[in-house]
Design a protein around this motif. Structure first.
Motif, PDB file in Angstrom:
ATOM      1  N   VAL A  36       0.456  -0.741  -0.072  1.00  0.00           N
ATOM      2  CA  VAL A  36       0.027  -0.002  -0.296  1.00  0.00           C
ATOM      3  C   VAL A  36       0.910   0.765   0.123  1.00  0.00           C
ATOM      4  N   GLY A  37       2.396   1.322   0.826  1.00  0.00           N
ATOM      5  CA  GLY A  37       2.899   2.150   0.820  1.00  0.00           C
ATOM      6  C   GLY A  37       3.732   2.566  -0.629  1.00  0.00           C
ATOM      7  N   ASN A  38       4.061   1.408  -1.484  1.00  0.00           N
ATOM      8  CA  ASN A  38       4.038   1.485  -2.498  1.00  0.00           C
ATOM      9  C   ASN A  38       3.724   2.231  -3.784  1.00  0.00           C
ATOM     10  N   CYS A  39       1.641   2.009  -3.492  1.00  0.00           N
ATOM     11  CA  CYS A  39       1.255   2.154  -4.519  1.00  0.00           C
ATOM     12  C   CYS A  39       0.964   4.234  -4.580  1.00  0.00           C
ATOM     13  N   PHE A  40       0.960   4.537  -3.232  1.00  0.00           N
ATOM     14  CA  PHE A  40       0.801   5.777  -2.368  1.00  0.00           C
ATOM     15  C   PHE A  40       2.221   6.300  -3.236  1.00  0.00           C
ATOM     16  N   SER A  41       3.009   5.836  -2.540  1.00  0.00           N
ATOM     17  CA  SER A  41       5.064   6.560  -3.757  1.00  0.00           C
ATOM     18  C   SER A  41       4.507   6.686  -4.874  1.00  0.00           C
ATOM     19  N   LEU A  42       4.080   5.750  -5.224  1.00  0.00           N
ATOM     20  CA  LEU A  42       4.321   6.183  -7.292  1.00  0.00           C
ATOM     21  C   LEU A  42       3.067   7.407  -7.184  1.00  0.00           C
ATOM     22  N   GLN A  43       2.085   7.525  -6.323  1.00  0.00           N
ATOM     23  CA  GLN A  43       1.296   8.799  -6.432  1.00  0.00           C
ATOM     24  C   GLN A  43       1.738   9.655  -6.595  1.00  0.00           C
ATOM     25  N   LYS A  44       3.410  10.170  -5.845  1.00  0.00           N
ATOM     26  CA  LYS A  44       3.944  11.222  -5.698  1.00  0.00           C
ATOM     27  C   LYS A  44       3.274  11.364  -4.120  1.00  0.00           C
ATOM     28  N   GLU A  45       2.547  10.451  -3.208  1.00  0.00           N
ATOM     29  CA  GLU A  45       1.693  11.145  -2.231  1.00  0.00           C
ATOM     30  C   GLU A  45       2.924  10.690  -1.099  1.00  0.00           C
ATOM     31  N   HIS A  46       3.820  11.406  -0.545  1.00  0.00           N
ATOM     32  CA  HIS A  46       4.930  10.745   0.311  1.00  0.00           C
ATOM     33  C   HIS A  46       4.425  10.252   1.281  1.00  0.00           C
ATOM     34  N   GLU A  47       3.801  11.509   2.661  1.00  0.00           N
ATOM     35  CA  GLU A  47       2.894  11.629   3.450  1.00  0.00           C
ATOM     36  C   GLU A  47       3.152  10.404   3.585  1.00  0.00           C
ATOM     37  N   THR A  48       1.465  10.181   2.788  1.00  0.00           N
ATOM     38  CA  THR A  48       0.586   8.884   3.054  1.00  0.00           C
ATOM     39  C   THR A  48       1.263   7.650   3.316  1.00  0.00           C
ATOM     40  N   ALA A  49       2.502   7.865   1.536  1.00  0.00           N
ATOM     41  CA  ALA A  49       3.394   6.561   1.529  1.00  0.00           C
ATOM     42  C   ALA A  49       4.031   5.686   3.097  1.00  0.00           C
ATOM     43  N   LEU A  50       4.472   7.143   3.693  1.00  0.00           N
ATOM     44  CA  LEU A  50       5.291   6.857   5.026  1.00  0.00           C
ATOM     45  C   LEU A  50       4.520   6.860   6.437  1.00  0.00           C
ATOM     46  N   THR A  51       3.082   6.608   6.170  1.00  0.00           N
ATOM     47  CA  THR A  51       2.009   6.332   7.046  1.00  0.00           C
ATOM     48  C   THR A  51       2.110   5.176   7.095  1.00  0.00           C
ATOM     49  N   PHE A  52       1.670   4.382   5.819  1.00  0.00           N
ATOM     50  CA  PHE A  52       1.799   3.003   5.355  1.00  0.00           C
ATOM     51  C   PHE A  52       2.840   2.026   6.130  1.00  0.00           C
ATOM     52  N   PHE A  53       3.905   2.833   5.164  1.00  0.00           N
ATOM     53  CA  PHE A  53       5.488   1.928   6.048  1.00  0.00           C
ATOM     54  C   PHE A  53       4.950   1.813   7.452  1.00  0.00           C
ATOM     55  N   ARG A  54       4.900   2.735   7.936  1.00  0.00           N
ATOM     56  CA  ARG A  54       4.607   2.885   9.815  1.00  0.00           C
ATOM     57  C   ARG A  54       4.564   1.987   9.726  1.00  0.00           C
ATOM     58  N   ARG A  55       2.679   1.694   9.619  1.00  0.00           N
ATOM     59  CA  ARG A  55       2.533   0.350   9.331  1.00  0.00           C
ATOM     60  C   ARG A  55       2.583  -1.194   9.450  1.00  0.00           C
ATOM     61  N   SER A  56       3.491  -1.038   8.573  1.00  0.00           N
ATOM     62  CA  SER A  56       4.013  -1.974   8.253  1.00  0.00           C
ATOM     63  C   SER A  56       5.256  -2.066   9.706  1.00  0.00           C
ATOM     64  N   LEU A  57       6.069  -1.294   9.604  1.00  0.00           N
ATOM     65  CA  LEU A  57       6.750  -1.650  11.358  1.00  0.00           C
ATOM     66  C   LEU A  57       6.007  -1.747  12.225  1.00  0.00           C
ATOM     67  N   GLN A  58       5.067  -1.170  12.198  1.00  0.00           N
ATOM     68  CA  GLN A  58       4.417  -1.202  13.653  1.00  0.00           C
ATOM     69  C   GLN A  58       4.024  -2.338  13.403  1.00  0.00           C
ATOM     70  N   LEU A  59       3.713  -3.639  12.772  1.00  0.00           N
ATOM     71  CA  LEU A  59       3.721  -4.713  12.388  1.00  0.00           C
ATOM     72  C   LEU A  59       4.784  -5.300  13.019  1.00  0.00           C
ATOM     73  N   ASP A  60       6.235  -5.189  12.390  1.00  0.00           N
ATOM     74  CA  ASP A  60       6.943  -5.921  12.390  1.00  0.00           C
ATOM     75  C   ASP A  60       8.329  -4.992  12.142  1.00  0.00           C
ATOM     76  N   PRO A  61       8.445  -4.270  13.637  1.00  0.00           N
ATOM     77  CA  PRO A  61       9.391  -3.447  13.459  1.00  0.00           C
ATOM     78  C   PRO A  61      11.031  -3.934  12.495  1.00  0.00           C
ATOM     79  N   GLY A  62      11.061  -5.582  12.743  1.00  0.00           N
ATOM     80  CA  GLY A  62      12.306  -5.764  12.013  1.00  0.00           C
ATOM     81  C   GLY A  62      12.159  -6.310   9.983  1.00  0.00           C
ATOM     82  N   PHE A  63      10.964  -5.704  10.049  1.00  0.00           N
ATOM     83  CA  PHE A  63      10.839  -5.642   8.141  1.00  0.00           C
ATOM     84  C   PHE A  63      11.984  -4.742   7.679  1.00  0.00           C
ATOM     85  N   THR A  64      13.174  -5.110   7.496  1.00  0.00           N
ATOM     86  CA  THR A  64      13.813  -4.179   6.721  1.00  0.00           C
ATOM     87  C   THR A  64      13.454  -3.403   5.669  1.00  0.00           C
ATOM     88  N   TYR A  65      12.552  -3.889   4.674  1.00  0.00           N
ATOM     89  CA  TYR A  65      12.391  -3.313   3.912  1.00  0.00           C
ATOM     90  C   TYR A  65      10.960  -2.467   3.334  1.00  0.00           C
TER      91      TYR A  65
END
Length: 99
Positions: A36-65
């Protein structure tokens, strides 16, 4: 990997469809929110992309990607200090992760 390939190919519709399918399949998956973060990144919605990457990291803080992709978003926002921190976190999780 598929979401990043679609991002590089600038396939917005396909990436959006993949993001929806990934979240529908498993909302508790860090990979799904990374797509989902990648999807928003492609649309140049960087803050929204960061929100979803943070969500990903909440679920797994070790998710390197997600750390790496967050770094890329911070670079897009010209927040280089935050980007460096994200890249460091990614390398701390996997010292062979060069992406």
């Amino acid at each position: 990997v598929l979401s990043t390939t679609l991002w590089h190919l600038k396939k917005e519709v396909e990436l959006s469809h993949l993001a929806q399918r990934a979240v529908d399949f498993d909302r508790s998956s860090p990979e799904a929110w990374c797509v989902v973060g990648n999807c928003f990144s492609l649309q140049k919605e960087h803050e929204t992309a960061l929100t979803f990457f943070r969500r990903s990291l909440q679920l797994d803080p070790g998710f390197t990607y997600s750390h790496t992709l967050s770094g890329h978003e911070y670079v897009s926002n010209e927040d280089f200090e935050q980007a460096i921190n994200c890249y460091r976190d990614a390398l701390r999780g996997d010292d062979r992760h060069y992406n």
